[in-house]
Design a protein around this motif. Structure first.
Motif: not given
Ligand code: GLY
Length: 353
Positions: A1-9, A150-163, A226-227
């Motif tokens: 198993m490999q684990k990577i922590k994404i540090n975003l406060g 009018s185009g791809k991905n034009l309605a969106g957000n930045f919303y981080q998952p919990k895992a 991630g980095k």
């Protein structure tokens, strides 16, 4: 198993990569998911193979689970399907203390993630990506979206998952075309940040080699991403380096109606076209284009299209990567070293020819 922590406060989360993790997700989340209900958002390709396995793993821990299944394909990543997803979430009675899990490829992660970001002003969500492309790219970093006419991905957000839980075993059922789709994106990571990974790819010859190394490939690509995301969550600077090959790649995908070339195929074509030019301009180390081309060809990925540069420029004009009269292009100094160059759009013809 490999684990990577994404540090975003406060938005920090783990990516866990393990063969067989799909069956263990219920046990993994019970310490931090205290709601009663979980909605699994998935599509008609993935649900028959993996939906029940995930549902059973969650039910074993006492969660009340509902699967919300939409028709597989990019054409479902729209506001109409999103509205149906909202209705099913409401009918299920999902509350803000509950959870959404996206189980599928990039379309599912983007659409389901956008539903999570917006339903009840935001519900926690977890990504369980099932395609190589989603496992190394779209499930990490919090970009969620739907397409507009009018185009791809034009309605969106930045919303981080919990895992993010990644099961490389799931790649065994992925059609070859989509294995190569993701592999082209893995080649991109190696080109911009990891020469050793590029050399490893050069030593590989078959799809079996990709599958056998998938845990390591996923780990290295997610570590790079991630980095970069930790340093530039909102895509204002360094994160743009992930777009190597993408400006031309998107134009190719779009020109052919998004049904001739996969995303990865477009990116492969884009990496070659830009690098061929920057090599001639003495920005990129000599021989770089040939090495990338040989690698793509070995895995049956296209490296060129008969698309005129003026047609590419027309499409790029509408690209959301353009900012005012400027556009940032991504190029290689050498393999493993991608860099950004901001230019006036009027000079695009010097770089995309
Ligand atoms: N796929 C590029 C990014 O997440 O920024």
């Amino acid at each position: 198993m490999q684990k990577i922590k994404i540090n975003l406060g406060p938005k920090t989360y783990d990516i866990e990569i393990e063969a067989g993790i799909l069956e263990k997700i219920g046990g993994k989340i019970k310490d931090f998911v205290h709601g009663e209900k979980i909605a699994i958002i998935t599509d008609t390709n993935v649900d028959p193979i993996y939906g029940e396995i995930l549902e059973n793993s969650l039910k074993k821990e006492g969660y009340i689970v509902q699967r919300i299944v939409f028709k597989a394909g990019e054409q479902s990543k729209n506001l109409q399907v999103l509205e149906k997803v909202y209705s099913e979430l409401s009918d299920f009675g999902l509350t803000r203390s509950d959870l959404i899990i996206t189980l599928g490829g990039g379309v599912t992660g983007d659409l389901g993630g956008f539903a999570a970001a917006t339903f009840l002003r935001g519900v926690d969500f977890i990504q369980v990506p099932t395609s190589l492309l989603a496992q190394i790219d779209s499930s990490v970093g919090g970009k969620v979206a739907v397409d507009l006419p009018s185009g791809k991905n034009l309605a969106g957000n930045f919303y981080q998952p919990k895992a993010v839980y990644i099961d490389p075993k799931l790649l065994k059922t992925l059609p070859k075309k989509y294995l190569h789709d993701g592999f082209a994106e893995a080649i991109k990571y190696s080109c911009i940040r990891d020469i050793e990974l590029f050399e490893k790819f050069e030593s590989m010859n078959t799809d079996e080699d990709i599958i056998n190394s998938s845990e390591e490939i996923i780990f290295r690509c997610c570590s790079i991403k991630g980095k970069i995301v930790e340093g530039d969550e909102f895509d204002k600077g360094e994160r743009m380096v992930l777009n190597f090959g993408h400006t031309i790649g998107h134009a190719v995908e779009k020109y052919y109606g998004f049904n001739k070339y996969t995303h990865g195929e477009g990116v492969g074509i884009g990496m070659i076209r830009i690098t061929d030019t920057t090599e001639k301009l003495n920005i990129t180390e000599k021989g770089t284009t040939e090495r990338i081309k040989n690698l793509l060809e070995k895995f049956n990925l296209p490296t060129s299209v008969t698309l005129k540069s003026c047609e590419i420029h027309e499409i790029i004009k509408m690209d959301k990567k353009k900012s005012g009269s400027k556009i940032t292009i991504v190029l290689l100094k050498k393999l493993g070293q991608g860099e950004l160059l901001k230019i006036d759009f009027k000079n695009i013809g010097e770089y995309i020819i």
